[in-house]
Motif scaffolding. Sequence first.
Motif, PDB file in Angstrom:
ATOM      1  N   PRO A  55       0.838  -1.203   0.000  1.00 52.09           N
ATOM      2  CA  PRO A  55       0.000   0.000   0.000  1.00 52.09           C
ATOM      3  C   PRO A  55       0.876   1.257   0.000  1.00 52.09           C
ATOM      4  CG  PRO A  55       0.078  -0.966   2.189  1.00 52.09           C
ATOM      5  CD  PRO A  55       0.826  -1.895   1.278  1.00 52.09           C
ATOM      6  N   SER A  56       0.549   2.170  -0.919  1.00 49.19           N
ATOM      7  CA  SER A  56       1.313   3.406  -1.015  1.00 49.19           C
ATOM      8  C   SER A  56       0.539   4.414  -1.837  1.00 49.19           C
ATOM      9  CB  SER A  56       2.672   3.138  -1.665  1.00 49.19           C
ATOM     10  OG  SER A  56       3.352   4.350  -1.893  1.00 49.19           O
ATOM     11  N   SER A  57       0.792   5.692  -1.567  1.00 48.73           N
ATOM     12  CA  SER A  57       0.164   6.732  -2.384  1.00 48.73           C
ATOM     13  C   SER A  57       0.819   6.791  -3.765  1.00 48.73           C
ATOM     14  CB  SER A  57       0.287   8.090  -1.685  1.00 48.73           C
ATOM     15  OG  SER A  57       1.652   8.411  -1.507  1.00 48.73           O
ATOM     16  N   THR A  58       2.043   6.332  -3.861  1.00 54.92           N
ATOM     17  CA  THR A  58       2.750   6.247  -5.139  1.00 54.92           C
ATOM     18  C   THR A  58       2.769   4.785  -5.566  1.00 54.92           C
ATOM     19  OG1 THR A  58       4.201   8.009  -4.359  1.00 54.92           O
ATOM     20  CG2 THR A  58       4.886   6.841  -6.327  1.00 54.92           C
ATOM     21  N   PRO A  59       2.055   4.445  -6.633  1.00 57.21           N
ATOM     22  CA  PRO A  59       2.010   3.028  -7.034  1.00 57.21           C
ATOM     23  C   PRO A  59       3.346   2.553  -7.608  1.00 57.21           C
ATOM     24  CG  PRO A  59       0.862   4.377  -8.638  1.00 57.21           C
ATOM     25  CD  PRO A  59       1.255   5.281  -7.505  1.00 57.21           C
ATOM     26  N   PHE A  60       3.663   1.309  -7.316  1.00 63.96           N
ATOM     27  CA  PHE A  60       4.878   0.690  -7.839  1.00 63.96           C
ATOM     28  C   PHE A  60       4.475  -0.250  -8.959  1.00 63.96           C
ATOM     29  CE2 PHE A  60       8.213  -2.486  -8.035  1.00 63.96           C
ATOM     30  CZ  PHE A  60       9.361  -1.719  -7.939  1.00 63.96           C
ATOM     31  N   LYS A  61       4.853   0.084 -10.189  1.00 62.46           N
ATOM     32  CA  LYS A  61       4.491  -0.709 -11.361  1.00 62.46           C
ATOM     33  C   LYS A  61       5.755  -1.261 -12.010  1.00 62.46           C
ATOM     34  CE  LYS A  61       0.094   0.512 -11.376  1.00 62.46           C
ATOM     35  NZ  LYS A  61      -0.930  -0.381 -10.987  1.00 62.46           N
ATOM     36  N   TRP A  62       6.136  -2.472 -11.636  1.00 64.43           N
ATOM     37  CA  TRP A  62       7.329  -3.077 -12.225  1.00 64.43           C
ATOM     38  C   TRP A  62       7.047  -3.567 -13.638  1.00 64.43           C
ATOM     39  CZ3 TRP A  62      12.345  -3.292 -11.059  1.00 64.43           C
ATOM     40  CH2 TRP A  62      13.138  -4.198 -11.769  1.00 64.43           C
ATOM     41  N   ASN A  63       5.949  -4.282 -13.798  1.00 62.19           N
ATOM     42  CA  ASN A  63       5.642  -4.872 -15.105  1.00 62.19           C
ATOM     43  C   ASN A  63       5.251  -3.823 -16.137  1.00 62.19           C
ATOM     44  OD1 ASN A  63       6.184  -7.548 -14.334  1.00 62.19           O
ATOM     45  ND2 ASN A  63       4.210  -7.657 -13.307  1.00 62.19           N
ATOM     46  N   GLY A  64       4.618  -2.749 -15.723  1.00 63.04           N
ATOM     47  CA  GLY A  64       4.223  -1.705 -16.661  1.00 63.04           C
ATOM     48  C   GLY A  64       5.146  -0.502 -16.633  1.00 63.04           C
ATOM     49  N   ALA A  91      11.280   1.429  -9.974  1.00 66.30           N
ATOM     50  CA  ALA A  91      10.440   1.453 -11.177  1.00 66.30           C
ATOM     51  C   ALA A  91       9.891   2.864 -11.326  1.00 66.30           C
ATOM     52  CB  ALA A  91       9.307   0.451 -11.066  1.00 66.30           C
ATOM     53  N   ASP A  92      10.272   3.538 -12.398  1.00 70.28           N
ATOM     54  CA  ASP A  92       9.826   4.909 -12.681  1.00 70.28           C
ATOM     55  C   ASP A  92      10.072   5.833 -11.487  1.00 70.28           C
ATOM     56  OD1 ASP A  92       9.039   4.096 -15.205  1.00 70.28           O
ATOM     57  OD2 ASP A  92       6.999   3.645 -14.558  1.00 70.28           O
ATOM     58  N   SER A  93      11.277   5.813 -10.953  1.00 68.79           N
ATOM     59  CA  SER A  93      11.735   6.649  -9.832  1.00 68.79           C
ATOM     60  C   SER A  93      11.017   6.358  -8.520  1.00 68.79           C
ATOM     61  CB  SER A  93      11.614   8.132 -10.169  1.00 68.79           C
ATOM     62  OG  SER A  93      12.410   8.428 -11.288  1.00 68.79           O
ATOM     63  N   VAL A  94      10.373   5.224  -8.398  1.00 67.28           N
ATOM     64  CA  VAL A  94       9.746   4.805  -7.143  1.00 67.28           C
ATOM     65  C   VAL A  94      10.588   3.667  -6.579  1.00 67.28           C
ATOM     66  CG1 VAL A  94       7.684   3.867  -6.059  1.00 67.28           C
ATOM     67  CG2 VAL A  94       7.461   5.457  -7.951  1.00 67.28           C
ATOM     68  N   TYR A  95      11.111   3.874  -5.376  1.00 70.79           N
ATOM     69  CA  TYR A  95      11.962   2.879  -4.728  1.00 70.79           C
ATOM     70  C   TYR A  95      11.119   1.940  -3.880  1.00 70.79           C
ATOM     71  CZ  TYR A  95      16.090   5.566  -5.951  1.00 70.79           C
ATOM     72  OH  TYR A  95      17.082   6.191  -6.637  1.00 70.79           O
ATOM     73  N   CYS A  96      11.469   0.673  -3.908  1.00 69.84           N
ATOM     74  CA  CYS A  96      10.805  -0.325  -3.073  1.00 69.84           C
ATOM     75  C   CYS A  96      11.874  -1.181  -2.399  1.00 69.84           C
ATOM     76  CB  CYS A  96       9.873  -1.200  -3.906  1.00 69.84           C
ATOM     77  SG  CYS A  96       9.055  -2.457  -2.909  1.00 69.84           S
ATOM     78  N   ASP A  97      11.850  -1.194  -1.084  1.00 65.38           N
ATOM     79  CA  ASP A  97      12.750  -2.032  -0.295  1.00 65.38           C
ATOM     80  C   ASP A  97      11.967  -3.246   0.191  1.00 65.38           C
ATOM     81  OD1 ASP A  97      15.011  -0.376  -0.476  1.00 65.38           O
ATOM     82  OD2 ASP A  97      14.221   0.919   1.094  1.00 65.38           O
ATOM     83  N   TYR A  98      12.449  -4.415  -0.159  1.00 66.37           N
ATOM     84  CA  TYR A  98      11.792  -5.660   0.213  1.00 66.37           C
ATOM     85  C   TYR A  98      12.650  -6.386   1.233  1.00 66.37           C
ATOM     86  CZ  TYR A  98      10.026 -10.429  -0.247  1.00 66.37           C
ATOM     87  OH  TYR A  98       9.537 -11.682   0.017  1.00 66.37           O
ATOM     88  N   ASP A  99      12.037  -6.775   2.335  1.00 61.77           N
ATOM     89  CA  ASP A  99      12.730  -7.540   3.371  1.00 61.77           C
ATOM     90  C   ASP A  99      12.456  -9.019   3.131  1.00 61.77           C
ATOM     91  OD1 ASP A  99      13.775  -8.717   5.616  1.00 61.77           O
ATOM     92  OD2 ASP A  99      12.741  -7.431   7.046  1.00 61.77           O
ATOM     93  N   PRO A 100      13.454  -9.791   2.664  1.00 63.56           N
ATOM     94  CA  PRO A 100      13.201 -11.200   2.346  1.00 63.56           C
ATOM     95  C   PRO A 100      12.909 -12.073   3.570  1.00 63.56           C
ATOM     96  CG  PRO A 100      15.497 -10.644   1.948  1.00 63.56           C
ATOM     97  CD  PRO A 100      14.805  -9.391   2.337  1.00 63.56           C
ATOM     98  N   VAL A 101      13.311 -11.629   4.743  1.00 63.21           N
ATOM     99  CA  VAL A 101      13.055 -12.421   5.949  1.00 63.21           C
ATOM    100  C   VAL A 101      11.607 -12.242   6.396  1.00 63.21           C
ATOM    101  CG1 VAL A 101      13.710 -12.770   8.354  1.00 63.21           C
ATOM    102  CG2 VAL A 101      15.465 -12.309   6.648  1.00 63.21           C
ATOM    103  N   LYS A 102      11.162 -10.982   6.488  1.00 58.45           N
ATOM    104  CA  LYS A 102       9.792 -10.692   6.907  1.00 58.45           C
ATOM    105  C   LYS A 102       8.799 -10.768   5.758  1.00 58.45           C
ATOM    106  CE  LYS A 102      11.269  -7.548  10.556  1.00 58.45           C
ATOM    107  NZ  LYS A 102      11.266  -6.147  10.995  1.00 58.45           N
ATOM    108  N   LYS A 103       9.306 -10.810   4.520  1.00 57.96           N
ATOM    109  CA  LYS A 103       8.480 -10.823   3.304  1.00 57.96           C
ATOM    110  C   LYS A 103       7.559  -9.608   3.275  1.00 57.96           C
ATOM    111  CE  LYS A 103       8.966 -15.602   2.304  1.00 57.96           C
ATOM    112  NZ  LYS A 103       9.978 -15.651   1.316  1.00 57.96           N
ATOM    113  N   LYS A 104       8.153  -8.432   3.532  1.00 60.51           N
ATOM    114  CA  LYS A 104       7.404  -7.185   3.595  1.00 60.51           C
ATOM    115  C   LYS A 104       8.089  -6.147   2.717  1.00 60.51           C
ATOM    116  CE  LYS A 104       6.045  -3.587   6.775  1.00 60.51           C
ATOM    117  NZ  LYS A 104       6.609  -2.821   7.854  1.00 60.51           N
TER     118      LYS A 104
END
Length: 117
Positions: A55-64, A91-104
Amino acid sequence: MNFQRIVIALLVLVIAGLAGAFYANWKTLTQLRTVKAFVEGAVFADAVAACEKAPSSTPFKWNGGKQTAVIGLNSVKPSKDTIIASYTLVADSVYCDYDPVKKKADIGSNFLERESF
């Protein structure tokens, strides 16, 4: 003459020791890069899915997305007993940090808005 032989023998031993140390370092770094590439490949699909669902006000679109990049697997060690891993996608100047341990996944629109650990 005896002193010269001892000095030459010590010099040869030092050179051989340095060569062995550089070889061991090269071999270890090669294996570490291989493991890192394997982990990044295994985590990539989960990271994309979690980032697109976050959930975010800025959508993360990797595929598009028009401009996508993988920054990669990073780690932060805030204390001597804890290591926090993070897999970062852009993706399009939107950063996403993924925690592989917490899967968040956490999303920020630029580097300054990203959550610090």
